[in-house]
Write an enzyme that holds these catalytic residues in place. Structure first.
Site, mmCIF file in Angstrom:
data_model
loop_
_atom_site.group_PDB
_atom_site.id
_atom_site.type_symbol
_atom_site.label_atom_id
_atom_site.label_comp_id
_atom_site.label_asym_id
_atom_site.label_seq_id
_atom_site.Cartn_x
_atom_site.Cartn_y
_atom_site.Cartn_z
ATOM 1 C CD GLU A 68 -3.335 -0.740 1.868
ATOM 2 O OE1 GLU A 68 -3.415 0.338 2.476
ATOM 3 O OE2 GLU A 68 -4.217 -1.621 1.915
ATOM 4 C CG HIS A 73 -2.129 -3.625 8.133
ATOM 5 N ND1 HIS A 73 -2.367 -4.883 7.614
ATOM 6 C CD2 HIS A 73 -3.107 -2.834 7.645
ATOM 7 C CE1 HIS A 73 -3.439 -4.847 6.834
ATOM 8 N NE2 HIS A 73 -3.908 -3.609 6.843
#
Length: 662
Positions: free
Chosen positions: A369, A646
């Site tokens: 990402e 995350h």
């Protein structure tokens, strides 16, 4: 294979592409800011709590017409730019390979020496993280913002954590519980105010002397270092920045303090401690993460280096506070194992921990990402202080083959301290929904990690991927896992220069890292859990389909709790995740019919320790038969607390070569 160091084959296309993007960018930026103004994060809401209720509404009323007017005015230029930009994408290369030219700026690359596979083996450390570097308006839907500042801070934290010395404490008493979970991964930290004199009692008995390998200045090839390595058969060849303390089981294994020579920084025998501060003396701050006392996230901050990089149990007495102030002490990993190499009578064959820092001597890093191009550049600049080789801006744009139109790249980024020999990228053609707008796929890399005395190359294979994210798309993810295996097999065949009769190179490891967007506990993910990938590759955290090991925790944080005081700093997040109740409050758990997707504050007992969707897999298939690959460590990392939703993960593999040369 030729590695692409520029996105286009010639300068004319590069200039034309820059011109077309220059026409598009104003429209893109105004649209991004317009949407972002309507999607506040919980951090911003708390910051505005003391403002009058009408203040934010007034700001939106004023700024919205301005952004709309500028957006409309920039649309004609954006349309012209798009007509130029779109056809250029067919000539664009699938990645950019960047190699640091001025090695004087690299802390990590200078440490490496040629591995000749002549000792007992060598360890390699792999890291993986989803960093959520989307355009700011989209990142806010994950409750993170200020993408550009976050990218710089993420890079700083990773390279500062990885460039610290590697210090481990092994306790010769597996049943000892005198070290609390809160101090599980700490060695020394001054406590209290600056005016208070403290002491550290010399009560830690070591079974061997402290062994230190290498330094951050690149001088790890001294004669003393070679003599120490030759005398210690338990350390891997080539381990840099390693300091190991072994503690026997006397005094019931109680560790109440650290010997004075450790506190005085003698573990940094080569002057390593001060190195990571060179060139970075300012305290870094982002809107997402206030620098606070005890925040160990950024190793180059003054407060972090003095108060939270390392911890100690302090007793009564006196000690010169300037000694602590003048030495940059680092966190250590306290492992309750019987020895460094021979781990008997334990519940696991390798070390595992929740760490507030990225592992020392991190060799390879796989990120997902990293969608925003400007953020990728900022991240790359920071990582180049430690990693010499970086592959970024991976993916395709526009229309390609049967794929739908791609507005952003794959978001994959790879950084390495070892030279990249070959690289290849493949885009998943079956993306659905919003995922189809990004060129999600797989990046395959071949790296050279050494050579044998017979001049055979020693290589390794690393794959980085990001699968379909939308819940319920089980079939799509299984198809992507099938493609991942096929592409990897093709890549290894096409890049191999060896044959059975004439092995020109030896394969040391084959690792897959990435965000697979399914966990091993959810009933909805049963197909993925039983995929054939897990018969060829091993998951260190997994017992079998539907069952993780008790120490494995989820890697997906509850976005609503990212800025809570309890988890806002790496140290705090580490402490929270070390308790079962803390995990229930701040991790996303597998969904079920009886529980909603929001996990915050839930006390009900659910299966597992959260959704673990970030994976690190390795295999023993297709490697050099006379060598053995084992997991040495596995870590869940909290250093990016407040910067992404995350948890990064890291794995250290040991390649054992035996006593004889291959």
């Amino acid at each position: 294979m030729v590695l692409y160091t520029s996105p286009f084959p010639n300068s004319f296309l590069s200039v034309l592409h820059s011109f077309s993007w220059g026409l598009i960018f104003p429209c893109y930026w105004f649209a991004d800011r317009l949407v972002a103004s309507f999607v506040p994060t919980t951090y911003e809401k708390r910051q505005r709590a003391d403002d009058p209720c009408y203040f934010h509404a007034l700001c939106i009323i004023i700024t919205t017409p301005i952004y709309l007017a500028l957006l409309v005015a920039s649309l004609p230029f954006a349309l012209i730019g798009f007509l130029l930009w779109s056809p250029l994408q067919s000539a664009r290369r699938p990645y950019i390979y960047s190699r640091l030219q001025d090695k004087s700026h690299a802390n990590g690359a200078a440490l490496l020496s040629e591995w000749k596979a002549a000792g007992n083996g060598k360890s390699f450390c792999f890291g993986s993280a989803n960093v959520c570097l989307l355009p700011d308006s989209l990142a806010r839907f994950n409750n993170v913002f200020n993408t550009q500042a976050r990218a710089k801070e993420i890079g700083r934290r990773i390279r500062n954590g990885a460039s610290r010395p590697q210090i481990k404490i092994y306790i010769d008493s597996p049943t000892n519980t005198s070290i609390s979970a809160a101090s599980f991964s700490s060695l020394v930290s001054p406590q209290g105010g600056d005016s208070t004199n403290r002491t550290v009692n010399a009560g830690m008995k070591r079974t061997t002397s402290m062994e230190y390998k290498g330094d951050n200045s690149g001088s790890n090839n001294s004669e003393d270092g070679r003599d120490d390595k030759a005398g210690s058969g338990e350390l891997n060849e080539g381990e840099e920045n390693t300091c190991i303390v072994r503690i026997n089981g006397e005094d019931n294994g109680h560790v109440s303090d650290i010997e004075t020579d450790v506190v005085n920084g003698q573990a940094n025998a080569s002057g390593t401690a001060e190195h990571s501060l060179e060139g970075d003396t300012e305290i870094s701050k982002t809107p997402n993460h206030k620098q606070k006392d005890g925040d160990s996230g950024s190793l180059d901050s003054y407060s972090a280096s003095r108060e939270s990089l390392v911890k100690v149990r302090v007793g009564d007495g006196t000690v010169d506070q300037s000694t602590v102030n003048n030495k940059l002490l680092y966190k250590a990993s306290i492992m309750k194992k019987t020895s460094v190499r021979k781990k008997k009578h334990t519940d696991e064959t390798f070390d595992h921990e929740i760490s507030a820092f990225f592992p020392a001597n991190l060799d390879f890093l796989c990120l997902q990402e990293v969608f925003d191009k400007r953020a990728a550049e900022k991240l790359k600049e920071q990582l180049h202080h430690y990693f010499e080789y970086i592959v970024y801006d991976v993916g395709v744009y526009g229309c390609h083959a049967c794929c739908s139109f791609k507005f952003v790249n794959s978001g994959l980024l790879f950084a390495s301290r070892y030279p990249v020999m070959d690289a290849a990228y493949h885009c998943y053609p079956n993306g659905k929904g919003t995922d189809s707008l990004a060129s999600k796929g797989a990046l395959f890399l071949k790296v050279q990690v050494g050579s044998t005395p017979q001049d055979q190359r020693i290589v390794g294979y690393i794959s980085c991927t990001h699968l379909q994210a939308i819940a319920g798309d089980t079939t799509v993810r299984c198809e992507q896992l099938d493609m991942l295996q096929d592409w990897l097999s093709e890549f290894r065949k096409s890049t191999s220069s060896s044959s059975t009769a004439n092995p020109e190179e030896l394969v040391a490891f084959d690792v897959i890292c990435g965000d697979l967007n399914f966990d091993n506990c959810s009933s909805e993910d049963k197909l993925e859990q039983q995929h054939s990938l897990f018969t060829h590759y091993k998951d260190p955290c997994r017992i079998g389909p539907g069952e993780d090991k008790p120490w494995a925790i989820g890697t997906l944080l509850d976005p609503e709790g990212l800025y809570d005081e309890e988890v806002f700093t790496p140290d705090n997040l580490q402490k929270v995740l070390e308790s079962e109740e803390g995990r229930k409050g701040y991790l996303v758990y597998p969904t079920s019919k009886n529980h909603s997707s929001s996990q915050k504050g839930r006390k009900a007992s659910l299966k597992g320790n959260g959704r673990r969707i970030d994976y690190m897999l390795y295999t023993e298939e297709g490697l050099y038969l006379e060598w053995k690959v084992e997991v040495e460590e596995f870590s869940f990392i909290t250093q990016l607390a407040g910067l992404t939703d995350h948890l990064p993960v890291a794995m250290r593999l040991t390649v054992s070569t035996g006593d004889d040369d291959p």
